[in-house]
Design an enzyme around this catalytic site. Sequence first.
Site, PDB file in Angstrom:
ATOM      1  N   SER A 652       1.061  -1.168  -0.140  1.00 31.64           N
ATOM      2  CA  SER A 652      -0.261  -0.107  -0.018  1.00 31.64           C
ATOM      3  C   SER A 652       0.767   1.084  -0.077  1.00 31.64           C
ATOM      4  O   SER A 652       0.322   2.508   0.027  1.00 31.64           O
ATOM      5  CB  SER A 652      -0.939  -0.121   1.312  1.00 31.64           C
ATOM      6  OG  SER A 652      -0.032   0.249   2.405  1.00 31.64           O
ATOM      7  N   LYS A 695      -6.118   4.918   8.449  1.00 32.14           N
ATOM      8  CA  LYS A 695      -4.962   5.548   7.757  1.00 32.14           C
ATOM      9  C   LYS A 695      -5.165   7.219   7.707  1.00 32.14           C
ATOM     10  O   LYS A 695      -4.481   7.977   8.072  1.00 32.14           O
ATOM     11  CB  LYS A 695      -4.704   5.214   6.410  1.00 32.14           C
ATOM     12  CG  LYS A 695      -4.208   3.789   6.290  1.00 32.14           C
ATOM     13  CD  LYS A 695      -3.866   3.296   5.095  1.00 32.14           C
ATOM     14  CE  LYS A 695      -3.248   1.950   5.109  1.00 32.14           C
ATOM     15  NZ  LYS A 695      -2.785   1.317   3.647  1.00 32.14           N
TER      16      LYS A 695
END
Length: 786
Positions: A652, A695
């Site tokens: 990611s 996040k």
Amino acid sequence: MAIDRLQTEQLYHVARLEKLTSKSTKSLSPIDEIIGQERAQKAVEFAMSIQEKGYNIYAIGRNGLGKRTMILRYLNRHQHENGGLYDWCYVANFNETRTPKVMKLPRGIGGKLRHDIEKLIEKLVVAIPLAFDNELYISRAEQLKNQLTTKQQTELEQISKEAKARNINLTITPQGDYQFVALNGEELHTEETFEALTLKEQENFSQAIDDLEVKLRNMVRQLSEWEETYTEKIKKLNDEVTGEVLTHFIKQLKKDYSEYAPVKEYLTELKKDIIENVEIFLEESNEQGDMATASLDKKLPRRYKINVLVSHTDDHFPIVVEENPNYHSLFGSIETATFKGTVFTDFSLIRPGSLHRANGGVLLMDAIKVLERPYVWDGLKRALRSRQLSLTSLEKEVTLTGAVSLDPEPIPLNVKIILFGDYRTYQLLAHYDPEFSELFRVTADFEDEMPRTPDSELQYARFISSFVHDNNMLHCDRKAIARIIEQSSRVAGDQNKLSLHSAHIANLLRESNFVARQANSNMIRVGHVNEALHNQELRVNRIQHNIMEGFLNGTMLIRTEGTAVGQVNALSVLSTSDHAFGMPNRITATTCYGDGEIIDIERNVDLGGSLHSKGVMILSAYLHSVLGKNAKVPLTTTITFEQSYGGVDGDSASMAEFCAIVSAFSKQPNYQNIAITGSMNQFGEAQPIGGLNEKIEGFFDVCKIKGRHPDQGVIIPKANVHNLMLREDIVTAVDKGEFHIWAIEHVTEAIEIFTGKPAGVATEDSSYPVNSIFGIAQAKLNSMRK
């Protein structure tokens, strides 16, 4: 290039509850089916409707999905064919005591029979001794005794007269033996007087005694025959007396149970055995007899007890949940008892197991617990294969001893087994145990999520109502229901999904109910739900708090404003066993003259996982396709996660790493007020990643610590937009233009946001515009090549 900046409505899917007409769960009817588990429900329905061997169920799904609760709700609220319920009893086998007989009776009859037999034996314990203690029996017994005595005396008198005629007397020794002695007139000969006789006289006496002894022996044999005849007559008399008593008391029982063949047969055998063993009722102080025949709780013969193993008082479908499936709790056991220092066992000490209680219904167990317990899995398979329950002694099988024990008749088994387990356990069983697929032919595969639609929101609201009603909680108002549904989407990590992890929702409802009661509220409201969520997070976020302190005191180096070359704020997720949170990481890239290699420091020091390494290799491929089509890239690049002291895995961060490398190549600075997450493929296309909400929230929290600015924001893959279910404070900041979220489809869009310049589009000769980022980087590489 037009880059998609997300609007408020894209960040959070509000539950409108369009099809919910109720104002609270008070007037909302509970759901009576397995919510969102149509596939699993159809599997359960199919298995429950088919009676053939092997159609047991393995329910697959993660812990906390509510598999057991859902199946129990379905089983309790639907009618099932059980083929009739029976009571199962063990009774004595009068011919072979080691093999107790099993008696199958219609439901409710077993307990009644046990009570009636106990009453019968209680009456017989009193009535039989009385029957042998009355004048009629005593006179008949004495008459038989007198007849025998008369015959004995007559025979003895006849031999005694014959002996007298021959001058011999018949005497009885102190030991009770008969003896012939010669007479000297009226007196018995002594040894001296007998020696004084002539030899002829002595021989005559000896011959006479020998003749008389022959007759005496014949008489003794005759007496034995008469005694045997007497014993037989007494036995016949006793049998007649006992039979008369039994006939009187059993007559009504036989009439009451005339339609039950096993009971009629048992009563016949019972009568016969009592007649043959009537001394059990007559002996008063025989300790050995007491131990072998007396019940431990009542002074009743144990051999005539009815051991009701399973009794059904109503016609409810048997549903048994076994929490501790060890061998004895599942298959039953044969206990032992101690009486006056002696250990013994019999059929009355047979105890049932869960399989006995579930016979004719369903038994639910956890697959892992079944596999953990010794001998249970093999025993379960054996019972399902043979479709019968055998009460064999586990100790005998394990120790291989020849100890004498009971071997009761097996009980026919008709039960559905439902095992709960995860997918890995299912795979292991299917792979390593060939019998598993034959015995558990139906798989109920439980979903983790369900689509979120107006209809499914209504279903979910009814599910919430079911839990509230079942647990006698305060009712939820409409806004509280909506907030719980929104939280379910948050748990699912998708705006268009609802989590079926019922344990999370159940815990949230319990804690919201607690908060509401503490506040003396008459209903659970949205504020109580929010407070419960806050309390849940507060209990588990100690590590998150400690890490955020590092950003506050400057231990963790990060910038949320300004620009920097070769530096990007990436986003990662840290997880504990019960909490996940986001944390920004600084990724840096440096270059030096070389052969185009990209060095991943994490990989070289064994801190990078295989997925992270794959991501670096993919971005390397794309980088070389952009800047190295016509000539080799003359730079060696080194990338790393700064201040990362644990393992790094996942791809990611590959877009963030690419942006840092391009900045290092072009010497163009990246904005530090922006963070990015997302992976990329070899064509530079943005790919979705996980943990998106955590996040974004992690970077937002760090921005608050470092100082909020209205130009701060996060770049995400466009394919991840449907995963957004952000906190209310972030949605508000975006709505006010104080925070931004960009959704991109290609990594070049991220470069443009970070640098404020276009990335550049290649011409036919693979060159880029001089004012683009790729063009600037290309020019620097070309100058190095020259």
